[in-house]
Motif scaffolding. Sequence first.
Motif, PDB file in Angstrom:
ATOM      1  N   ASP A   1       0.816  -1.208   0.000  1.00 38.01           N
ATOM      2  CA  ASP A   1       0.000   0.000   0.000  1.00 38.01           C
ATOM      3  C   ASP A   1       0.851   1.260   0.000  1.00 38.01           C
ATOM      4  OD1 ASP A   1      -2.348  -1.388  -0.081  1.00 38.01           O
ATOM      5  OD2 ASP A   1      -2.678  -1.354   2.087  1.00 38.01           O
ATOM      6  N   ARG A   2       1.948   1.245   0.753  1.00 40.18           N
ATOM      7  CA  ARG A   2       2.858   2.394   0.765  1.00 40.18           C
ATOM      8  C   ARG A   2       3.489   2.597  -0.600  1.00 40.18           C
ATOM      9  NH1 ARG A   2       4.899   5.035   5.151  1.00 40.18           N
ATOM     10  NH2 ARG A   2       6.837   5.388   4.008  1.00 40.18           N
ATOM     11  N   ILE A   3       3.867   1.502  -1.232  1.00 35.33           N
ATOM     12  CA  ILE A   3       4.496   1.596  -2.551  1.00 35.33           C
ATOM     13  C   ILE A   3       3.505   2.128  -3.576  1.00 35.33           C
ATOM     14  CG2 ILE A   3       5.571   0.269  -4.408  1.00 35.33           C
ATOM     15  CD1 ILE A   3       6.666  -1.624  -2.271  1.00 35.33           C
ATOM     16  N   THR A   4       2.289   1.603  -3.551  1.00 32.48           N
ATOM     17  CA  THR A   4       1.261   2.034  -4.495  1.00 32.48           C
ATOM     18  C   THR A   4       0.922   3.505  -4.323  1.00 32.48           C
ATOM     19  OG1 THR A   4       0.329  -0.205  -4.502  1.00 32.48           O
ATOM     20  CG2 THR A   4      -1.065   1.569  -5.346  1.00 32.48           C
ATOM     21  N   ALA A   5       0.931   3.974  -3.091  1.00 31.72           N
ATOM     22  CA  ALA A   5       0.612   5.377  -2.814  1.00 31.72           C
ATOM     23  C   ALA A   5       1.767   6.319  -3.128  1.00 31.72           C
ATOM     24  CB  ALA A   5       0.205   5.530  -1.353  1.00 31.72           C
ATOM     25  N   GLY A   6       2.932   5.767  -3.509  1.00 34.15           N
ATOM     26  CA  GLY A   6       4.075   6.609  -3.841  1.00 34.15           C
ATOM     27  C   GLY A   6       4.882   7.068  -2.646  1.00 34.15           C
ATOM     28  N   LEU A   7       4.578   6.521  -1.465  1.00 34.58           N
ATOM     29  CA  LEU A   7       5.260   6.962  -0.260  1.00 34.58           C
ATOM     30  C   LEU A   7       6.705   6.486  -0.191  1.00 34.58           C
ATOM     31  CD1 LEU A   7       2.389   6.354   2.322  1.00 34.58           C
ATOM     32  CD2 LEU A   7       3.096   8.515   1.287  1.00 34.58           C
ATOM     33  N   GLU A   8       7.079   5.523  -1.011  1.00 31.52           N
ATOM     34  CA  GLU A   8       8.449   5.015  -1.010  1.00 31.52           C
ATOM     35  C   GLU A   8       9.266   5.528  -2.188  1.00 31.52           C
ATOM     36  OE1 GLU A   8       9.842   3.374   1.363  1.00 31.52           O
ATOM     37  OE2 GLU A   8       8.012   3.185   2.535  1.00 31.52           O
ATOM     38  N   GLY A   9       8.651   6.338  -3.045  1.00 33.60           N
ATOM     39  CA  GLY A   9       9.369   6.802  -4.228  1.00 33.60           C
ATOM     40  C   GLY A   9       9.641   8.292  -4.278  1.00 33.60           C
ATOM     41  N   PHE A  10       8.867   9.091  -3.534  1.00 34.20           N
ATOM     42  CA  PHE A  10       9.003  10.533  -3.743  1.00 34.20           C
ATOM     43  C   PHE A  10      10.266  11.099  -3.097  1.00 34.20           C
ATOM     44  CE2 PHE A  10       6.876  10.571   0.350  1.00 34.20           C
ATOM     45  CZ  PHE A  10       7.344  11.710   0.977  1.00 34.20           C
ATOM     46  N   ASN A  11      10.700  10.549  -1.964  1.00 36.94           N
ATOM     47  CA  ASN A  11      11.964  11.002  -1.389  1.00 36.94           C
ATOM     48  C   ASN A  11      13.140  10.605  -2.287  1.00 36.94           C
ATOM     49  OD1 ASN A  11      11.760  12.406   1.273  1.00 36.94           O
ATOM     50  ND2 ASN A  11      10.544  10.610   1.799  1.00 36.94           N
ATOM     51  N   ALA A  12      13.061   9.411  -2.855  1.00 38.60           N
ATOM     52  CA  ALA A  12      14.111   8.974  -3.775  1.00 38.60           C
ATOM     53  C   ALA A  12      14.150   9.855  -5.024  1.00 38.60           C
ATOM     54  CB  ALA A  12      13.885   7.511  -4.162  1.00 38.60           C
ATOM     55  N   CYS A  13      12.977  10.251  -5.497  1.00 38.70           N
ATOM     56  CA  CYS A  13      12.902  11.151  -6.647  1.00 38.70           C
ATOM     57  C   CYS A  13      13.563  12.488  -6.318  1.00 38.70           C
ATOM     58  CB  CYS A  13      11.443  11.355  -7.045  1.00 38.70           C
ATOM     59  SG  CYS A  13      11.189  12.548  -8.372  1.00 38.70           S
ATOM     60  N   LEU A  14      13.243  13.040  -5.160  1.00 38.67           N
ATOM     61  CA  LEU A  14      13.822  14.322  -4.752  1.00 38.67           C
ATOM     62  C   LEU A  14      15.339  14.236  -4.613  1.00 38.67           C
ATOM     63  CD1 LEU A  14      11.234  15.490  -2.068  1.00 38.67           C
ATOM     64  CD2 LEU A  14      11.778  16.671  -4.204  1.00 38.67           C
ATOM     65  N   VAL A  15      15.825  13.161  -4.030  1.00 38.56           N
ATOM     66  CA  VAL A  15      17.265  12.996  -3.849  1.00 38.56           C
ATOM     67  C   VAL A  15      17.974  12.925  -5.199  1.00 38.56           C
ATOM     68  CG1 VAL A  15      19.036  11.363  -3.104  1.00 38.56           C
ATOM     69  CG2 VAL A  15      17.179  11.961  -1.559  1.00 38.56           C
ATOM     70  N   ALA A  16      17.424  12.158  -6.128  1.00 34.11           N
ATOM     71  CA  ALA A  16      18.047  12.028  -7.444  1.00 34.11           C
ATOM     72  C   ALA A  16      18.058  13.356  -8.192  1.00 34.11           C
ATOM     73  CB  ALA A  16      17.321  10.958  -8.262  1.00 34.11           C
ATOM     74  N   VAL A  17      16.945  14.071  -8.145  1.00 32.18           N
ATOM     75  CA  VAL A  17      16.890  15.389  -8.793  1.00 32.18           C
ATOM     76  C   VAL A  17      17.867  16.342  -8.119  1.00 32.18           C
ATOM     77  CG1 VAL A  17      15.426  17.398  -9.211  1.00 32.18           C
ATOM     78  CG2 VAL A  17      14.536  15.107  -9.615  1.00 32.18           C
ATOM     79  N   GLY A  18      17.947  16.284  -6.793  1.00 32.98           N
ATOM     80  CA  GLY A  18      18.885  17.126  -6.074  1.00 32.98           C
ATOM     81  C   GLY A  18      20.332  16.860  -6.483  1.00 32.98           C
ATOM     82  N   CYS A  19      20.665  15.593  -6.684  1.00 32.02           N
ATOM     83  CA  CYS A  19      22.014  15.247  -7.154  1.00 32.02           C
ATOM     84  C   CYS A  19      22.288  15.860  -8.522  1.00 32.02           C
ATOM     85  CB  CYS A  19      22.176  13.731  -7.215  1.00 32.02           C
ATOM     86  SG  CYS A  19      22.317  12.902  -5.621  1.00 32.02           S
ATOM     87  N   ALA A  20      21.299  15.781  -9.412  1.00 32.14           N
ATOM     88  CA  ALA A  20      21.472  16.338 -10.751  1.00 32.14           C
ATOM     89  C   ALA A  20      21.685  17.841 -10.709  1.00 32.14           C
ATOM     90  CB  ALA A  20      20.256  15.991 -11.615  1.00 32.14           C
TER      91      ALA A  20
END
Length: 233
Positions: free
Chosen positions: A31-50
């Motif tokens: 349920d957490r994965i489906t709701a995006g709760l496990e991906g948005f911090n990872a998305c922010l970190v990757a964009v921040g690195c770029a």
Amino acid sequence: MRGGLGGVGLYGLAGTAAGTATARLLGVDRDRITAGLEGFNACLVAVGCAVLLGARHLSTALLALAAAALVTVLTAAVARLLATWQLPTFTLPFCMTASALTIAAPGFPRIRHEDAGPAALPRAADGPGSLTFSDLWHGFFANIGQIFFMPQWYVGLIFLLGLFLAGRRAGVLACVGSVVGLLTAWALGTPAEQVAEGVAGQGVSLGSVRISPRRPVRCIARRSISRGLGVRG
């Protein structure tokens, strides 16, 4: 913007995929994965690195993937800790990871390719403080775009449309937060260039969106913290 919007967008997608895959491998509640709760911090970190390190470098890409996986583990740890007080993680894992990268990167020449560090000692702001209509409407949308480090007004417009599609209240609160940020920046005499780029108002926009979670996501977060992370209420 080093690497261009396309390059930064790819980092966001790759970070989200890496974070989501890590969560799946670790057996996090579906349920957490489906709701995006496990991906948005990872998305922010990757964009921040770029944005911080330059999207065109291989070292940045490898570090972004590793950091996206790491922040997923950190998210689980923070979620379990905050579950004691029934508090959500929001972007705290991202803030912790990004802060560590920002502080450490200048010490590693193979990672931080520019000579200057990302931070500077506090100094007086300079530049004209009088705002034009163009500064205001650019700043209104840029405040929202800067949540993902994007100063372009049209990126903020796309994000805002997405918020309204997700929920009218979230979209309205994002608009209110952006306006409050603009008014506060104007009252404090923030240079017009910073206002137009959304630097001064993005925090208010983000905070406004945070206080308006949709009910399904809130219920999922509570249930998954207790079930998926092993906390019993």
